[in-house]
Motif scaffolding. Sequence first.
Motif, short mmCIF file in Angstrom:
data_model
loop_
_atom_site.label_atom_id
_atom_site.label_comp_id
_atom_site.label_asym_id
_atom_site.label_seq_id
_atom_site.Cartn_x
_atom_site.Cartn_y
_atom_site.Cartn_z
N GLY A 15 0.81 -1.20 0.00
CA GLY A 15 0.00 0.00 0.00
C GLY A 15 0.85 1.25 0.00
N ILE A 16 1.95 1.27 0.79
CA ILE A 16 2.83 2.43 0.82
C ILE A 16 3.52 2.60 -0.53
N ALA A 17 3.94 1.43 -1.10
CA ALA A 17 4.66 1.48 -2.37
C ALA A 17 3.74 1.96 -3.50
N CYS A 18 2.49 1.60 -3.44
CA CYS A 18 1.57 1.97 -4.51
C CYS A 18 0.93 3.33 -4.30
N GLY A 19 1.05 3.86 -3.10
CA GLY A 19 0.48 5.16 -2.82
C GLY A 19 -1.00 5.10 -2.50
N GLN A 20 -1.61 3.91 -2.43
CA GLN A 20 -3.00 3.78 -2.05
C GLN A 20 -3.20 2.43 -1.38
N GLY A 21 -4.34 2.22 -0.70
CA GLY A 21 -4.55 1.02 0.10
C GLY A 21 -4.68 -0.25 -0.72
N SER A 22 -4.04 -1.29 -0.23
CA SER A 22 -4.23 -2.63 -0.80
C SER A 22 -5.05 -3.45 0.19
N PHE A 23 -5.72 -4.46 -0.30
CA PHE A 23 -6.64 -5.23 0.53
C PHE A 23 -6.73 -6.64 -0.01
N ASN A 24 -7.37 -7.50 0.77
CA ASN A 24 -7.59 -8.88 0.37
C ASN A 24 -9.07 -9.20 0.52
N LEU A 25 -9.76 -9.31 -0.60
CA LEU A 25 -11.15 -9.75 -0.64
C LEU A 25 -11.19 -11.05 -1.42
N SER A 26 -11.66 -12.13 -0.78
CA SER A 26 -11.58 -13.44 -1.43
C SER A 26 -12.72 -14.33 -0.96
N PHE A 27 -13.30 -15.07 -1.91
CA PHE A 27 -14.25 -16.11 -1.54
C PHE A 27 -13.51 -17.24 -0.82
N ARG A 111 -26.21 -22.66 -13.31
CA ARG A 111 -24.99 -22.12 -12.73
C ARG A 111 -25.12 -20.60 -12.59
N LEU A 112 -24.64 -20.10 -11.47
CA LEU A 112 -24.61 -18.67 -11.20
C LEU A 112 -23.17 -18.29 -10.85
N GLU A 113 -22.52 -17.48 -11.73
CA GLU A 113 -21.11 -17.09 -11.53
C GLU A 113 -21.05 -15.67 -10.99
N LEU A 114 -20.40 -15.52 -9.86
CA LEU A 114 -20.27 -14.22 -9.19
C LEU A 114 -18.83 -13.76 -9.22
N GLN A 115 -18.65 -12.43 -9.18
CA GLN A 115 -17.32 -11.84 -9.18
C GLN A 115 -17.25 -10.71 -8.17
N ILE A 116 -16.16 -10.66 -7.41
CA ILE A 116 -15.93 -9.56 -6.47
C ILE A 116 -15.55 -8.31 -7.24
N ASN A 117 -16.19 -7.18 -6.90
CA ASN A 117 -15.90 -5.92 -7.57
C ASN A 117 -15.69 -4.83 -6.51
N ALA A 118 -14.49 -4.22 -6.49
CA ALA A 118 -14.15 -3.17 -5.52
C ALA A 118 -14.02 -1.84 -6.24
N ARG A 134 -11.36 -14.56 -6.53
CA ARG A 134 -12.24 -13.42 -6.80
C ARG A 134 -13.51 -13.84 -7.54
N ASN A 135 -13.52 -15.05 -8.04
CA ASN A 135 -14.68 -15.55 -8.77
C ASN A 135 -15.25 -16.77 -8.05
N PHE A 136 -16.56 -16.91 -8.15
CA PHE A 136 -17.26 -17.98 -7.45
C PHE A 136 -18.37 -18.52 -8.34
N VAL A 137 -18.62 -19.85 -8.25
CA VAL A 137 -19.69 -20.48 -9.03
C VAL A 137 -20.65 -21.19 -8.08
N LEU A 138 -21.92 -20.82 -8.14
CA LEU A 138 -22.98 -21.53 -7.42
C LEU A 138 -23.65 -22.48 -8.40
N ILE A 139 -23.54 -23.78 -8.14
CA ILE A 139 -24.14 -24.81 -9.00
C ILE A 139 -25.49 -25.19 -8.39
N VAL A 140 -26.55 -24.94 -9.12
CA VAL A 140 -27.90 -25.16 -8.60
C VAL A 140 -28.52 -26.35 -9.31
#
Length: 428
Positions: A15-27, A111-118, A134-140
């Motif tokens: 985050g310091i190196a990039c000049g903005q915040g880094s984060f971890n969002l994961s299924f 099938r329902l495919e979801l994606q994390i969006n920040a 970052r991607n997820f599949v719900l199999i129905v």
Amino acid sequence: MKIRLLTLLLFGYIGIACGQGSFNLSFVKDSIVASKSKDSEVIVAIPFSYYIAKGDTSTKKFSLSFLVKESSLPNSDYSMDLRPRLFSSLQENETLYVRLKKDILTDRERRLELQINAKNGDKEINDNNLGSKRNFVLIVKPSVDVSEDYTLLSYLGTNFDMADGKTKAKNLFFATNVFVPPIEGKNKFGFYLSLYGNRTMSNIDTAKYSNRAIRVQRVNDSLYFRERASGSVTISTVSDNIGAYFSPLLKLSRRSSHHFNLYYSPSVEFVWRRINRQTVYGTPTLLDTLESQGSIPSSFELSTLQGGTIQQSEFDLKIGAASVFLVYETKAVSVRATSSIGFLTTFSPSRSSRSNTSLTGDLYPPMTKKYDAFYTGKVWITEPVTGITLQAEIANQLKSPRPFYGVTLSKAFKIKDIGSVLSPLVNK
């Protein structure tokens, strides 16, 4: 803890190196398999995680949302909260909930495919996400109950032979049943088809005799001995059958529970029977031996002269006009019962042809037809987990009574598994 600390320190450094915040969002998982229900909504919990470096305040105005990347699941079949969430409101362990609406119709897998969006405002910042999933599949899967799992089944087992008065497993039993019920709102009629091979009992008769000649032995041209005895004789009739049964299904009961259904089921059944009539003499009790003179009959012994088995083939065509088919199926048991009353036509070799066929070599002897009314009942009880199935049936004629009854024990398996079931027999 050490791994998490190192991860957070790494986020802070990046985050310091990039000049903005880094984060971890994961299924937490790549996919989840869920099934619809016919009775109620199904709530599917999809866990995801969120991490930022300790003390990093640059992500407070960031927001998270979930995008439907691709879907074969209709929008009317599910609902979920897709509103953006600020990072400041997130915990380390979060859950996204998807509600699957109840569905009484049989459907294919979806099938329902979801994606994390920040986002930071209107700008996407997914490149700052260090999450690995970052991607997820719900199999129905469609709503599943016992009847759908057991639409097409084959059975392999044994008949219970009760000819000698003792119940014992004997002779091969096999069947393949196809059960396609009518589906409300989709099709009005269903059908039931059964192809089978089994053994049924017809009759066991035991009679006693006394003062009967059981042996005649010639001594010379004018003298012979005759032994007389008392005893019993047992005549048993069994039938080895190969049959085909077909019945359309028209629902009679109003659905109060999807576990129970009653159908009107007019039927057509064709049965080839190989009937075996076996005569067995018990051990005779010798009464006396008489010495006789005069005309000498041929020598004989009762057991060799009149014992043994007589075979006859016949063909039955049954038209069941008054027929019902009952189905009760839960996760614990599957019960199917059918009962029919109708018209019977029996084709059998004529009496004159039976004695002449072996002499003339005629492969197609003349057949006679007999007409009668019949009634029959069959029950199949299956334990769904193991597939162990108990089946019983009884059939009889009204004008000339001739009952056939049988009991079988078998294992049900899906038709796709027939190769693994029969491989031990094929490889012998």
